[in-house]
Design an enzyme around this catalytic site. Structure first.
Site, PDB file in Angstrom:
ATOM      1  N   GLU A  64     -18.631 -44.524  21.651  1.00  0.00           N
ATOM      2  CA  GLU A  64     -17.858 -45.645  22.171  1.00  0.00           C
ATOM      3  C   GLU A  64     -17.240 -46.469  21.038  1.00  0.00           C
ATOM      4  O   GLU A  64     -16.083 -46.909  21.128  1.00  0.00           O
ATOM      5  CB  GLU A  64     -18.751 -46.563  23.027  1.00  0.00           C
ATOM      6  CG  GLU A  64     -19.382 -45.861  24.225  1.00  0.00           C
ATOM      7  CD  GLU A  64     -20.764 -45.291  23.937  1.00  0.00           C
ATOM      8  OE1 GLU A  64     -21.632 -45.397  24.812  1.00  0.00           O
ATOM      9  OE2 GLU A  64     -20.957 -44.736  22.827  1.00  0.00           O
ATOM     10  N   CYS A  79     -23.897 -50.486  22.123  1.00  0.00           N
ATOM     11  CA  CYS A  79     -22.513 -50.211  22.511  1.00  0.00           C
ATOM     12  C   CYS A  79     -22.079 -51.086  23.677  1.00  0.00           C
ATOM     13  O   CYS A  79     -20.894 -51.412  23.811  1.00  0.00           O
ATOM     14  CB  CYS A  79     -22.355 -48.744  22.872  1.00  0.00           C
ATOM     15  SG  CYS A  79     -22.561 -47.636  21.460  1.00  0.00           S
ATOM     16  N   GLY A 137     -41.965 -12.162  16.630  1.00  0.00           N
ATOM     17  CA  GLY A 137     -42.384 -10.897  17.203  1.00  0.00           C
ATOM     18  C   GLY A 137     -42.953 -11.051  18.603  1.00  0.00           C
ATOM     19  O   GLY A 137     -43.065 -12.155  19.156  1.00  0.00           O
ATOM     20  N   LEU A 146     -46.190 -13.634  19.262  1.00  0.00           N
ATOM     21  CA  LEU A 146     -45.915 -15.063  19.385  1.00  0.00           C
ATOM     22  C   LEU A 146     -45.040 -15.347  20.598  1.00  0.00           C
ATOM     23  O   LEU A 146     -45.301 -16.303  21.351  1.00  0.00           O
ATOM     24  CB  LEU A 146     -45.237 -15.587  18.112  1.00  0.00           C
ATOM     25  CG  LEU A 146     -44.810 -17.060  18.120  1.00  0.00           C
ATOM     26  CD1 LEU A 146     -45.955 -17.976  18.524  1.00  0.00           C
ATOM     27  CD2 LEU A 146     -44.248 -17.454  16.755  1.00  0.00           C
TER      28      LEU A 146
END
Length: 366
Positions: A56, A89, A298, A301
């Site tokens: 903004e 803002c 792999g 995991l």
């Protein structure tokens, strides 16, 4: 909410601007803003980097005007109303005399949610909320999840043959997919705050896990799950540009010191049984303001993350060849006892990338 065709066109432009911050805004959300007076765009902006002006403010400055005199402001995320690294803002929009504000979605940050809109309305500025909300949420899935669920969005990337194989029995995997797919992966890495892998991948492949795009401004944090600190101090991942974090379940001071000397940060997140607590991992990463976590690892995991119901998305590259039943699969997890236990996916996107096909899937656990 009362919106017009012109409103939709201007919000679409704001979303387009927000995407320019896809690789740079972390840990902040990607936000775009358009200011319109009459039928003319008088200012545009997007949030580029944390600590720099919000969308903004950029749009106000780019308008070249101190006062908006009733102009309409289109913004993809609710304007902030609190002091962070930058001023609120909402105050700037009120002081500039905005005549109307159109917001795509509420800010999921509890410090802001609904309060920014309330402040604008209390100042007499009409606010419309919800235009293109779905598209706005798709811009910031990780930020939204971290705010709403307290953990990052976890996305696994895998490359496989058409029969779902990721490597030969000896681990050879270069290259399953073509160069176009491998380049496409760089964009998924670049939008992520961190890249996760396992120590077995580090030992076998010695990857860099860096972003290699010309427009790269930052390198994501690289994370290794290494329960017993087997990472070689000479591994490339420790010496590439950017930081490396090792998550471990051991407190071996000698091994740990060698890795720290090589530049790694080490964090203990053991579960008391010699393994890493994956849920604690997600909480820890959220505390580090990680929005999107990209996983390249792999089958062990990847399977463990799926079993723990921590994976949100899959990005699968399928190559037009077959590798057979003896080659390695995508995920290791216990055998299913019934079809009801299948992990269901919602396919969000399918497209050709060079000679390969890319599937983007949401993981459905319920």
């Amino acid at each position: 909410m009362s919106v017009s065709e012109s409103d939709a066109r201007m919000m679409a432009r704001a979303l387009q601007l927000a995407r320019r911050g896809l690789y740079t805004t972390d840990p902040n959300p990607r936000v775009g803003c358009v200011i319109v007076k009459g039928d003319n765009i008088i200012g545009e902006g997007w949030h580029e980097r944390a600590g720099e002006p919000h969308a903004e403010i950029k749009a106000l400055r780019n308008s070249g005007q101190d006062h908006l005199y009733g102009a309409t402001v289109y913004v993809t995320l609710e304007p902030c109303c609190h002091h962070g690294k930058t001023p609120p803002c909402t105050r700037s929009l009120i002081q500039a005399g905005a005549g109307r504000v159109v917001v795509a979605m509420l800010d999921p940050n509890p410090e802001v949610r609904g309060q920014g809109i309330a402040e604008l309305e209390q100042a007499g500025i009409p606010v419309d909320v919800g235009l293109m909300e779905h598209e706005a949420r798709n811009l910031n899935p990780g930020f939204i999840q971290r705010m709403e669920k307290g953990r990052p969005l976890i996305r696994i990337k895998l490359a496989a043959s058409l029969d779902g194989r990721t490597a030969l029995t000896d681990g050879e995997s270069k290259w399953i997919t073509d160069a176009a797919a491998r380049e496409d992966v760089q964009h998924w890495r670049a939008r992520s705050a961190a890249i996760l892998t396992g120590v077995s991948t580090v030992i076998k492949d010695d990857p860099l896990l860096t972003v290699r795009l010309p427009e790269t401004e930052r390198q994501p944090l690289r994370i290794i799950l290494d329960s017993t600190l087997r990472t070689p101090p000479e591994a490339q991942i420790l010496h590439a540009q950017g930081g490396t974090l090792i998550i471990t379940a051991t407190e071996d001071s000698n091994r740990g010191q060698a890795l720290r000397d090589a530049g790694a940060e080490i964090v203990f997140l053991g579960n008391g049984k010699g393994a890493i607590d994956l849920v604690s991992l997600t909480t820890h990463l959220a505390s580090r303001e990680i929005n999107e976590l990209h996983v390249e690892a792999g089958a062990t995991l990847c399977g463990a993350l799926l079993k723990a119901q921590l994976v949100d998305e899959l990005v699968l590259y399928l190559a037009p060849h077959l590798m057979g039943s003896h080659a390695r699969g995508m995920f290791n997890f216990p055998a299913l006892e019934s079809m009801a236990e299948r992990i269901k996916l919602e396919i969000r996107d399918v497209r050709a990338v060079g000679k390969d096909w890319r599937f983007v899937c949401k993981v459905l656990y319920h």
